[in-house]
Design a protein around this motif. Sequence first.
Motif, PDB file in Angstrom:
ATOM      1  N   ASP A 266       2.178   1.304 -10.962  1.00 17.54           N
ATOM      2  CA  ASP A 266       1.763   0.110 -10.245  1.00 17.54           C
ATOM      3  C   ASP A 266       0.854  -0.685 -11.169  1.00 17.54           C
ATOM      4  N   ARG A 267       0.624  -1.947 -10.804  1.00 18.03           N
ATOM      5  CA  ARG A 267      -0.319  -2.777 -11.549  1.00 18.03           C
ATOM      6  C   ARG A 267      -1.424  -3.176 -10.586  1.00 18.03           C
ATOM      7  N   LEU A 268      -2.551  -2.465 -10.659  1.00 18.12           N
ATOM      8  CA  LEU A 268      -3.644  -2.667  -9.708  1.00 18.12           C
ATOM      9  C   LEU A 268      -4.926  -2.970 -10.463  1.00 18.12           C
ATOM     10  N   ASP A 269      -4.936  -4.111 -11.116  1.00 16.03           N
ATOM     11  CA  ASP A 269      -6.125  -4.557 -11.841  1.00 16.03           C
ATOM     12  C   ASP A 269      -6.038  -6.072 -12.017  1.00 16.03           C
TER      13      ASP A 269
ATOM     14  N   GLY B 223      -7.028   1.952  -7.045  1.00 19.27           N
ATOM     15  CA  GLY B 223      -7.238   0.534  -7.313  1.00 19.27           C
ATOM     16  C   GLY B 223      -7.647  -0.173  -6.036  1.00 19.27           C
ATOM     17  N   ARG B 224      -7.370  -1.470  -5.957  1.00 19.67           N
ATOM     18  CA  ARG B 224      -7.709  -2.289  -4.787  1.00 19.67           C
ATOM     19  C   ARG B 224      -9.183  -2.133  -4.415  1.00 19.67           C
TER      20      ARG B 224
ATOM     21  N   THR C 212       0.809  -1.220   0.000  1.00 20.52           N
ATOM     22  CA  THR C 212       0.000   0.000   0.000  1.00 20.52           C
ATOM     23  C   THR C 212       0.845   1.274   0.000  1.00 20.52           C
TER      24      THR C 212
ATOM     25  N   LEU D   1      -3.189   6.603 -11.260  1.00 25.29           N
ATOM     26  CA  LEU D   1      -2.473   6.140 -10.077  1.00 25.29           C
ATOM     27  C   LEU D   1      -1.377   7.144  -9.725  1.00 25.29           C
TER      28      LEU D   1
END
Length: 573
Positions: free
Chosen positions: A326-329, A299-300, A99, A322
């Motif tokens: 980051d890769r949030l999917d 995301g998240r 996070t 973002l």
Amino acid sequence: MRTENTATLNLIWGALILEELARLGVQHICMAPGSRSTPLTLAAAKQTKLKRHLHFDERGLGFMALGLAKASRAPVAIITTSGTAVANLYPAIVEAWLTHVPLIVLSGDRPPELLDCGANQAIVQPGIFANYAKQVNLPTPDAHIAPQALLTTVDEAVANQTRPVHFNCMYREPLYPSELNAMLLDADSPYLRPLHTWLQLARPYTQYGKCRQVSSPSDDAIMRFVHGKGVIVAGTLTPEQDPEQLIALSQKIGWPLLTDAQSQLRQHPAVIGNIDQLLQHPKARNLLQEADRVLVFGGRLLSKRLISYLAEQNWHSYWQVLPEQDRLDPSHNAKHIWHANAAQFAILNWYRSSSANWANTLITYNDELHNLFIRNIDQGEFGEAQVVRAIANTRPLEQQLFIGNSLPVRLYDMYAPVSCCTTTTFTNRGASGIDGLLATACGIAAHEGKPTSLIIGDLSQLHDLNSLAIAKSLSSPLVIVILNNDGGNIFNLLPVPNEQVRSDYYRLSHGLEFGYAAAMFNLPYNQVDNLADFQDSYNEALDFQGASIIEVSVSQTQASDQIAALNLWVKQS
């Protein structure tokens, strides 16, 4: 070097590290007792720029630091001794890494000659956090290593870092100097003479410029993007991103703003707050399926229905915003990712959509659900959703709300009421563990002393019972609301093959209450089983200058039965 000089040099290195961390923005330092970390502990005892917090349990200490960092929006340092003390920080470090919370671990360690030889309390600490912390393995303090080299090492590791850093600090004995000088960093010391100018100032030795990834679309790209039916999704956002700017953006474009529990906007009257439930409302879902453009901030996401909606739509354009790369999917949609915080992106030169207000009927459906929840939750049987809504409806000035994992945060996401204002909301949804939730809430409450409420499940509270010792030390309101349904009853919602397996291996009924735990830690305690008693106890607890516990006693199936009934009503709307 004489042994006394060894102890003194150890202490000087500890003092240099802590002084530089304070200059780099650290406000709080969390400490657990231990011998091998003595140079750091003694330096911290003399450090006047850092607020000190002590706890005997390193796991809770790490999560308290996490809460302090979230609330202060600044790095927080942690001092532990060697051995498993360091390993106990692992869960908090994992959560912080996922996070983007900047924790700085300073672990005391044995020197190299005492590793792998049976020496007491010696484990391999370099790299102990694997990929979840930036590693800095310091040598044992040595007069031949210039103090400038130590400072530049600290500066490079910490400046612009938004995730955990681990300084492993090897110390040779003796660890305790014969006396603790009033001034640890003496400009007249031959060793510190090269730092004469630095010692007279208050800035870091090396000053790094702010390193920010910022990218934004052109006016032409924005114009093409908004040409159609779209939705805006507010995922996990921190208060410093100023999420309320998204409301103005939504109104300017003319697209609905769908909010996650962690967006800071979930209860705002100008948003679509009940998106998880609307996605099982037939008319609302059919309307939302007309969208072909989506703008996701953060995301998240918590709601599986919202995640599925984003995965299943055939999007013409999918943008995600973002603050860092980051890769949030988890659905791996094809998209364009822009780097900016929410407020920066919201104030770009946006145009009115050619399909503005295409989904205004969602407001009507959202209002219908609001009324349904008033009738069937607020005016219905006493239970977990009713308590969550009662807390969310209570708005003391500047209240902070920390919502525990498993069932509490889902109840908030599904059923939180519309409110006239927003409250700062915190969760630990990186790894989404049930460990350390109370300790994190204590850290959040301790930073500025704002009234704070924690909603936590019974198993989560049992998992973090030691942190009641941290709660006891607070001098500001922290209301610990324990939803005791006698086990992990979120598993009632999952397709476990049969009830016996569910009971024996998932729910883990314990038959415990928390009154004796409250007494052990000398905390005010109330146990309630109806709404009137809860509201009286809750309002009283908010006025108490310290931590207090309210235990909400409900049956094992109350929440799951109510969720099933509400789902049926929503689907039949």
